[in-house]
Design a protein around this motif. Structure first.
Motif: not given
Length: 568
Positions: A369-373, A379, A383, A410, A416, A462
Motif C-alpha cells: 500500500t501507499r499508506s504512510q506510517e 501521517s 510508505s 508521496p 496501491d 520516500y
C-alpha cells in the motif's frame, strides 16, 4: 443556518434577506402573493482523475460502500436530474477531472474522460492543478478539440473537445495579464442568473512541473473570487457559486455529510470571500465534507467519482438573491443500471488499447500500500509502496549513473498494489505521470537541507533502502526562506549504504524531474549539479517488478526517531 437532525446541511436566510422579506410580506395575504422562489439544483463532483472504471481497493469504496465508475456516475446524475426537474439542474466540477489518471484514460491524453463527462451532462468545471500537467497549450486543446500535436488522434477518431466549459479565473498569461480561459460563466434558470467563478489553488506552480505552468502566473483565490464577484454583480448576478480546486480536511470522526473540526486552506479562503458569494464547491484534498463556513455553503465530494454533491438553491425571482442553500453528498453506488453509452465508450477505448494493459509485469507476495506510517502523531512517515518505488529508481541508476540513493515524492504514488500478478495497467495506475528520472550531485550539507525541508513542506520523501536517518520530534522546523536552519534531522545520523554522510562530500542522488525542478516545495534540490536525465519512472518501476518478483513490502525502518535510537 444548520438545523440539527436535518438530512442536509443548510445555509439559511441572512438577516438582511429576512429583513427585506419582512418589509415586503407584512401579512399572510401579502406573503402568499409573493412570487415563489426558483428552485435550482447543482450536482457537483471533483478530483475525478480519469477514473472511468471503478477504482480498486480502498479507493473504490466510501462510507462503507463500493462506489465509483463513470457508468454508474452517469446513471446517478441522470436520476438526480429527474428528481430535481432536469431544466433546473446545473452540473459542475471543482477541478482535477484529468491528470494522474489510470491507463485507460491517460493513454489517450485523457480524451476519454472529457468525452465521458461531457456525455454525462457536465456544464462547468474549474481547472485544477492536474489540468496543467501537460501545459497550457494542451489544456486549451482539451477544451477546444483537435488531435494531439505529437501523438495525433490516438484512437483514430477526431477529438471534438469538451462539451462543458472550463473556467480559470486565477491563472493568467504572464505576457498579457489576461486569464488563460474564461474566468466565469453566467447560467440562466427560469429567468434568474447564477454566476460560476472557477479557479485552481494559488500554489499550483509548486505542485506541477515547471513546463506545465510555463508562461502563467497564479493569483490569490479569495482576492480573485471577490474581483469577479463584483464584476458579476455589475452584470446583475446575485447568486454566485465558486468552483475552487482547493480544500480542507475534517476530523476522522466526521462522515461524508459532516464538518467536524474543519481545517485547511479552504477555511481561510472562504472567510476572506465577499458576502455576495453563496456557495463554494471545493476539492483538491480528496475529502468529503458539507460545511457552513462564514455563512457560505462549502462542499467537497471526495474523489474518483465516488460521490455527487446534490445542492439545492432557492433563489428569489425578483432580486436574484440566494434565499437558502442546502447540500447532501450522495454515494455513487454500483447497484444501479450502467449507462449503456458510457459502457460503449469504455469498451471502444479498451479495444484500441489492446493487450498492453493486461500484460503481466510482475508478482507481489502481499498487498503493498501507499499508506504512510505515523510519525509524530501525523501521517508523515514512510510508505511501503513509496519505499519500493525509491528502490526501483535507485536500481535503475546505481550502475549507469553511480547513484547511491533515491527519493520519491508521496504525491507521485497514486494507487496501491494488490497481492498477486501485477499488470502493466496496474503499475501505470501507481505511477501515471511519466516523469523522467534525474540523477544529480548533492553535497552532504545539501542532503541534510533537503531532509529538513520535509518538515517545512509537510511532505516526506520516500527513501531507498540505502538511506537511513534519525528524526528528533523536539527539534526545530526551518522556514520556507531558511529550511536548512531546522534541526529535526539529527546531525550525524544520516547514512548512505551504512556510512555516515560527510557534509563536505558529494553524492549522486536520483529523484524524478518534478522534484529536481523544486516540485512540492523542495527547492533545495534545485541546487544539484551535473544533472543526467534517465528513463521514465514507470519504466524503472516495471523493470524492477519484473526483475525482483515476487516482490514483498519493504520494511519501514529507514526513518527512525530519537525514541527508537536514543542519542549517544
Amino acid at each position: 443556518m444548520f438545523i440539527p437532525g436535518m438530512r442536509r446541511a443548510a445555509v439559511g436566510l441572512t438577516a438582511l434577506a429576512v429583513a427585506a422579506l419582512g418589509a415586503v410580506a407584512t401579512s399572510p395575504e401579502q406573503a402568499d402573493a409573493r412570487p415563489k422562489p426558483v428552485d435550482v439544483t447543482l450536482l457537483a463532483l471533483n478530483d475525478f482523475h480519469g477514473n472511468l472504471e471503478p477504482p480498486s481497493g480502498s479507493s473504490g469504496t466510501i462510507a462503507g460502500q463500493p462506489a465509483g465508475g463513470v457508468e454508474f456516475l452517469a446513471t446517478h446524475l441522470a436520476e438526480l436530474r429527474v428528481a430535481a426537474k432536469k431544466k433546473n439542474t446545473i452540473t459542475v466540477a471543482a477541478g482535477d477531472l484529468i491528470g494522474a489518471s489510470p491507463l485507460l484514460s491517460a493513454a489517450f491524453h485523457d480524451e476519454p474522460t472529457i468525452e465521458a463527462l461531457s456525455m454525462a451532462g457536465l456544464d462547468y468545471a474549474s481547472v485544477g492543478n492536474h489540468e496543467f500537467d501537460e501545459g497550457a497549450a494542451e489544456l486549451l486543446r482539451i477544451q477546444n478539440g483537435g488531435c494531439h500535436p505529437v501523438d495525433g488522434c490516438v484512437d483514430g477518431t477526431p477529438y471534438r473537445g469538451a462539451g462543458f466549459q472550463y473556467l480559470s479565473a486565477n491563472a493568467f498569461k504572464t505576457a498579457t495579464g489576461k486569464p488563460l480561459m474564461a474566468p466565469y460563466a453566467i447560467h440562466k434558470v427560469q429567468g434568474v442568473k447564477v454566476g460560476f467563478i472557477g479557479m485552481t489553488l494559488e500554489g499550483t506552480p509548486q505542485i506541477v512541473s515547471q513546463q506545465g505552468v510555463a508562461g502563467l502566473s497564479f493569483a490569490d483565490e479569495a482576492d480573485t473570487a471577490n474581483r469577479y464577484a463584483r464584476e458579476l454583480r455589475r452584470k446583475g448576478v446575485q447568486a454566485i457559486v465558486v468552483l475552487l480546486h482547493e480544500g480542507g480536511t475534517q476530523a476522522a470522526t466526521g462522515g461524508i455529510n459532516d464538518c467536524v473540526g474543519m481545517t485547511g486552506p479552504i477555511v481561510d479562503i472562504t472567510n476572506r470571500m465577499d458576502p455576495s458569494i453563496d456557495v463554494v464547491v471545493s476539492g483538491h484534498t480528496h475529502q468529503a465534507y458539507n460545511c457552513d463556513i462564514n455563512g457560505k455553503l462549502v462542499t467537497s465530494a471526495s474523489s474518483f467519482g465516488r460521490l455527487v454533491t446534490d445542492i439545492d438553491l432557492k433563489i428569489d425571482r425578483r432580486s436574484g438573491d440566494v434565499l437558502s442553500a442546502a447540500a447532501n453528498n450522495v454515494v455513487v453506488t454500483r447497484d444501479v443500471a450502467k449507462d449503456p453509452r458510457q459502457t460503449a465508450l469504455i469498451n471502444r477505448y479498451k479495444t484500441v488499447l489492446g493487450p498492453v494493459a493486461g500484460r503481466q509485469v510482475g508478482v507481489t507476495s502481499q498487498a503493498i500500500t501507499r499508506s504512510q506510517e505515523t510519525l509524530f502523531g501525523t501521517s508523515l512517515g514512510e510508505s511501503p509502496l513509496g519505499n519500493l518505488i525509491a528502490d526501483a529508481q535507485l536500481a535503475a541508476t546505481d550502475n549507469e549513473q553511480n547513484a547511491v540513493a533515491a527519493f520519491m515524492n508521496p504525491g507521485g504514488v497514486r494507487a496501491d498494489l494488490d497481492a498477486g500478478p501485477v499488470t502493466y495497467e496496474e503499475a501505470f495506475t501507481v505511477q501515471p505521470f511519466a516523469n523522467n528520472l534525474v540523477t544529480l550531485d548533492l553535497t552532504g550539507a545539501q542532503l541534510y537541507c533537503v531532509l529538513e525541508q520535509q518538515f517545512v513542506t509537510g511532505r516526506t520523501l520516500y527513501p531507498s533502502a540505502t538511506v537511513g536517518y534519525v528524526v528528533d520530534p523536539n527539534g526545530t522546523t526551518g522556514t520556507v526562506a531558511e529550511p536548512c536552519a531546522g534541526t529535526r534531522v539529527v546531525r550525524g545520523s544520516l547514512t548512505l549504504g551504512g556510512t555516515a554522510v560527510d557534509t563536505a562530500a558529494t553524492y549522486r542522488v536520483t529523484v524524478n524531474n518534478f522534484l529536481a525542478g523544486g516540485g512540492d516545495g523542495f527547492s533545495a534540490l534545485t541546487g544539484g549539479t551535473d544533472l543526467v536525465t534517465g528513463q521514465i519512472d514507470l519504466d524503472a518501476f516495471v523493470d524492477y517488478l519484473t526483475a525482483q518478483s515476487p516482490v514483498s513490502a519493504p520494511t519501514l525502518d529507514r526513518i527512525r526517531t530519537t525514541a527508537e535510537v536514543p542519542a549517544t
